[in-house]
Design a protein around this motif. Structure first.
Motif, mmCIF file in Angstrom:
data_model
loop_
_atom_site.group_PDB
_atom_site.id
_atom_site.type_symbol
_atom_site.label_atom_id
_atom_site.label_comp_id
_atom_site.label_asym_id
_atom_site.label_seq_id
_atom_site.Cartn_x
_atom_site.Cartn_y
_atom_site.Cartn_z
ATOM 1 N N UNK A 41 107.965 60.871 16.047
ATOM 2 C CA UNK A 41 107.532 59.666 16.751
ATOM 3 C C UNK A 41 106.605 58.869 15.840
ATOM 4 N N UNK A 42 106.952 57.611 15.620
ATOM 5 C CA UNK A 42 106.125 56.715 14.814
ATOM 6 C C UNK A 42 105.365 55.771 15.734
ATOM 7 N N UNK A 43 104.118 55.484 15.396
ATOM 8 C CA UNK A 43 103.312 54.525 16.136
ATOM 9 C C UNK A 43 103.058 53.337 15.209
ATOM 10 N N UNK A 44 103.416 52.150 15.690
ATOM 11 C CA UNK A 44 103.301 50.926 14.914
ATOM 12 C C UNK A 44 102.326 49.959 15.579
ATOM 13 N N UNK A 45 101.668 49.159 14.743
ATOM 14 C CA UNK A 45 100.956 47.975 15.200
ATOM 15 C C UNK A 45 101.916 46.821 14.927
ATOM 16 N N UNK A 46 102.298 46.105 15.977
ATOM 17 C CA UNK A 46 103.301 45.049 15.873
ATOM 18 C C UNK A 46 102.669 43.735 16.323
ATOM 19 N N UNK A 47 102.819 42.720 15.476
ATOM 20 C CA UNK A 47 102.337 41.387 15.835
ATOM 21 C C UNK A 47 103.553 40.574 16.267
ATOM 22 N N UNK A 48 103.576 40.210 17.549
ATOM 23 C CA UNK A 48 104.660 39.397 18.103
ATOM 24 C C UNK A 48 104.206 37.943 18.123
ATOM 25 N N UNK A 49 105.115 37.062 17.751
ATOM 26 C CA UNK A 49 104.779 35.652 17.738
ATOM 27 C C UNK A 49 105.796 34.830 18.505
#
Length: 194
Positions: free
Chosen positions: A73-81
């Motif tokens: 399981x990978x945990x990402x910080x995602x910036x949605x625009x």
């Protein structure tokens, strides 16, 4: 107390002489090599998670199957625009947990019996554990994590086109589990996270 100690010594001596695994508290630990799919699981390690009595374990032992699963399981910080109605772009940062890899290997096993406890009620002897002797079959799957330009995870951001502008991997966790199953009911015997 004395007769219990002597009985335990008799079982241990008989088991060691006959190549069986002794039915002692020390043998209750699980020994498992995930790379080979081999090892040993003591009776108590199966009996306790299922909450079975000795008689139920004895009756169901031949129907118990084992498997080993591994997932990442990978945990990402995602910036949605997304584009603002009056121009410019707005952003929101979210944390996404992504299941990257999942595998399950079904294991060959055999029941280990205590030959010194053979009786008319237990013609093979009392179940003392299970030998795991390798993989029989398996299944695996992978998936692609969040990527720049891809749609944002559902329900994130505002109205209009929502796309991922930036991605940063924060952490990865590998989860490994040895599981016993009986008629569609699974019980994890050992789970490790790294």
């Amino acid at each position: 107390m004395h007769s219990r100690f002597v009985s335990t010594l008799a079982v241990v001596g008989t088991a060691l002489a006959g190549g069986l695994v002794p039915a002692t508290a020390a043998s209750a630990s699980i020994r498992f090599d995930p790379a080979k799919g081999t090892g040993y699981v003591g009776r108590n390690d199966v009996q306790a998670p299922f909450r079975w009595s000795n008689a139920v374990l004895q009756a169901r032992a031949a129907g118990i199957t084992f498997s080993h699963s591994r997932s990442i399981e990978d945990v990402y910080s995602v910036v949605c625009g997304w584009d603002k109605p009056n121009g410019g772009r707005d952003h929101v940062t979210i944390v996404v947990t992504h299941p990257r890899l999942s595998t399950r290997v079904y294991l060959r096993s055999s029941v280990a019996y205590d030959a010194s406890s053979v009786s008319s009620a237990e013609p093979r002897g009392r179940v003392v554990g299970f030998r795991l002797t390798g993989a029989v079959s398996g299944v695996s799957g992978t998936s692609v994590g969040p990527a720049v330009g891809a749609p944002c995870p559902e329900g994130r951001g505002q109205s209009g086109a929502r796309t991922i502008d930036r991605v940063r991997l924060k952490s990865s966790t590998t989860i490994s589990a040895l599981t016993a199953s009986y008629k569609g009911v699974d019980r994890d015997l050992r789970v490790t996270r790294s």
